[in-house]
Scaffold this motif. Structure first.
Motif, PDB file in Angstrom:
ATOM      1  N   UNK A   1     -13.129  13.117 -67.554  1.00 48.56           N
ATOM      2  CA  UNK A   1     -12.213  13.694 -68.538  1.00 48.56           C
ATOM      3  C   UNK A   1     -11.588  12.605 -69.403  1.00 48.56           C
ATOM      4  N   UNK A   2     -11.226  11.482 -68.777  1.00 48.55           N
ATOM      5  CA  UNK A   2     -10.615  10.383 -69.525  1.00 48.55           C
ATOM      6  C   UNK A   2     -11.615   9.799 -70.518  1.00 48.55           C
ATOM      7  N   UNK A   3     -12.850   9.589 -70.083  1.00 46.39           N
ATOM      8  CA  UNK A   3     -13.877   9.025 -70.970  1.00 46.39           C
ATOM      9  C   UNK A   3     -14.156   9.947 -72.148  1.00 46.39           C
ATOM     10  N   UNK A   4     -14.242  11.254 -71.882  1.00 45.40           N
ATOM     11  CA  UNK A   4     -14.506  12.213 -72.957  1.00 45.40           C
ATOM     12  C   UNK A   4     -13.349  12.230 -73.960  1.00 45.40           C
ATOM     13  N   UNK A   5     -12.109  12.192 -73.450  1.00 47.11           N
ATOM     14  CA  UNK A   5     -10.943  12.218 -74.327  1.00 47.11           C
ATOM     15  C   UNK A   5     -10.848  10.930 -75.139  1.00 47.11           C
ATOM     16  N   UNK A   6     -11.124   9.780 -74.508  1.00 46.90           N
ATOM     17  CA  UNK A   6     -11.078   8.497 -75.217  1.00 46.90           C
ATOM     18  C   UNK A   6     -12.113   8.452 -76.334  1.00 46.90           C
ATOM     19  N   UNK A   7     -13.295   8.978 -76.066  1.00 51.62           N
ATOM     20  CA  UNK A   7     -14.346   9.008 -77.090  1.00 51.62           C
ATOM     21  C   UNK A   7     -13.936   9.901 -78.258  1.00 51.62           C
ATOM     22  N   UNK A   8     -13.312  11.030 -77.943  1.00 52.92           N
ATOM     23  CA  UNK A   8     -12.871  11.945 -78.998  1.00 52.92           C
ATOM     24  C   UNK A   8     -11.774  11.302 -79.851  1.00 52.92           C
TER      25      UNK A   8
ATOM     26  N   UNK B   1      -5.961   4.232 -72.916  1.00 51.08           N
ATOM     27  CA  UNK B   1      -4.588   4.429 -72.420  1.00 51.08           C
ATOM     28  C   UNK B   1      -4.016   5.745 -72.942  1.00 51.08           C
ATOM     29  N   UNK B   2      -4.249   6.027 -74.222  1.00 45.31           N
ATOM     30  CA  UNK B   2      -3.777   7.284 -74.798  1.00 45.31           C
ATOM     31  C   UNK B   2      -4.497   8.469 -74.161  1.00 45.31           C
ATOM     32  N   UNK B   3      -5.786   8.295 -73.874  1.00 49.17           N
ATOM     33  CA  UNK B   3      -6.558   9.368 -73.239  1.00 49.17           C
ATOM     34  C   UNK B   3      -6.020   9.673 -71.848  1.00 49.17           C
TER      35      UNK B   3
END
Length: 444
Positions: free
Chosen positions: A309-316, A345-347
């Motif tokens: 979830x963190x990786x997907x959010x960071x990429x977005x 960090x924001x993700x």
């Protein structure tokens, strides 16, 4: 079905499911027997086709369906029994897929990240400020003056008067590029306010000083980035006929102005403006309070986060910010965009708060009503004038689009729920102080 755990590391889970060949064969036979009464085949009466022929004709397809049903059922039973809630769709891979043949056991590996256990948080320990800003008389007066300007009238100047900046002139014009008239470059009785910058740069400047009945040629060049490619950067000549010159008439702030904007009288219009301003202030103040609420929750509650979830959010986040910095690039035909540590960090913050708010909302049985969804769809549809029907149909058929509209409504309702339990102190501030608080949100 045999289940063996292969991984249990933090939130990561792995299991191996083994479906014995005998169980799979029995499932295939059961499906064929269920279908047999309805099957028709040349040379046989309906329902009398031998099982051997059914298996030869439909066996491979039924086998595939039985395998899928068995795996889906096993995964469903496992999740219900374990209580795991996958953060994303579990990854299912056949262990012996390349060399598998009918009669072999089916072995699949299932991996996923489970959602974490969200710790309880005492919402009464949160301290919030609710900023309130009264609509001051000066702000109401400023709004009235802006309304008056927007409904400004014009009156004819004396015959022979030269047009000044701010005047409205009525013109007929026809444009030429390379000596040829071009489509869209002609109009009659066009009202143009000089200095409004509504025409090509330089056009209005050349009409300052013009008089009624003047015939003029205006020489300009279309900007390089002009929307019509066949005109971009081209020199153009406009033949103009000035038909009238009108000076702006000082707008009167009175009952007549109020009636133009749907109020009964000036006092009624002032009341409307006051209510609108205070509603705008309240909306801005709510964003300030919401940020404080989320900041406190982010500090108080820590738990492991699913890496996927963190990786997907960071990429977005990285992708969205890149497009904001490169607005000229349309679509996704560009190099891969690697998230930075700041994006990650924001993700992490967004994922943590998203999971926490979802948990609080679910426990409190917060729901989004059909009426709230309908209002959200109507608001979103206004962004697509002339295509509202197509937008409605798209949302109806697209679960992802529905979730995008539902999520902020759910979040706001949960935030309201939390604020009701927190310690809230009301504080009256000025408009300028509120604006500084709002500006600070973008700096964080």
């Amino acid at each position: 079905m045999q289940v063996k755990e292969t991984q249990n590391d933090g939130l990561k889970r792995g299991y191996q499911f083994t479906l014995p060949a005998a169980d799979l064969a029995a499932a295939v036979d059961a499906k064929l027997k269920e279908a047999q009464p309805e099957v028709e085949m040349k040379g046989f009466r309906k329902g009398k086709v031998p099982m051997a022929m059914l298996k030869k004709q439909f066996g491979p397809r039924i086998l595939g369906e039985a395998m899928q049903d068995a795996i889906d059922g096993a995964l469903r039973d496992h999740l219900e029994g374990s209580g795991d809630r996958p953060a994303a769709q579990p990854k299912v891979e056949m262990d012996n897929g390349d060399g598998w043949k009918e009669g072999d056991d089916v072995v699949v590996n299932v991996t996923y990240e489970t959602l974490p256990t969200i710790p309880e948080v005492d919402l009464t320990t949160l301290s919030l400020e609710k900023l309130t800003v009264p609509a001051e008389e000066a702000a109401v007066t400023e709004a009235l003056e802006n309304l008056a300007k927007s409904s400004q009238a014009f009156e004819d100047r004396e015959a022979g008067s030269a047009a000044e900046n701010g005047d409205q002139i009525t013109i007929d014009f026809k444009g030429f590029v390379d000596g040829e008239a071009f489509e869209g470059g002609e109009a009659e009785d066009y009202p143009l306010v000089l200095g409004s910058n509504s025409f090509i740069p330089g056009f209005e400047d050349q009409l300052v000083g013009a008089k009624a009945e003047d015939d003029l040629k205006v020489e300009v060049s279309f900007p390089e980035e002009y929307g019509a490619p066949h005109l971009a950067g081209k020199a153009a000549t406009f033949e103009c006929k000035v038909k009238s010159v009108k000076a702006p008439k000082e707008a009167q702030i009175d009952d007549e102005l109020a009636k133009k904007f749907g109020a009964e009288d000036l006092d009624g219009l002032k009341k409307q403006i006051t209510e609108r301003l205070e509603a705008e202030y309240a909306g801005a103040a709510r964003q300030v309070m919401k940020r404080s609420l989320l900041d406190q929750l982010d500090q108080k509650v820590k738990f492991d986060l699913p890496e996927s979830l963190v990786e997907a959010e960071a990429s977005q986040i990285a992708h969205q910010l890149w497009h904001e910095e490169n607005p000229e690039v349309q679509g996704h035909n560009h190099d891969a965009i690697e998230p930075t540590d700041e994006h990650k960090s924001l993700a992490e913050r967004r994922v943590r708060l998203g999971l926490l708010l979802a948990e609080i909302g679910q426990k409190a049985e917060v729901t989004v009503t059909d009426q709230e969804m309908t209002q959200a769809v109507l608001r979103a549809a206004r962004q697509y004038p002339g295509q509202e029907r197509a937008f409605f149909e798209f949302v109806q058929k697209n679960q992802g689009a529905q979730q995008q509209l539902r999520a902020p409504i759910f979040e706001d309702k949960v935030v309201d729920l939390i604020a009701e339990q927190a310690k809230v102190e009301e504080k009256t501030v000025t408009k300028e102080e509120l604006e500084k608080a709002v500006e600070a949100l973008d700096e964080l």
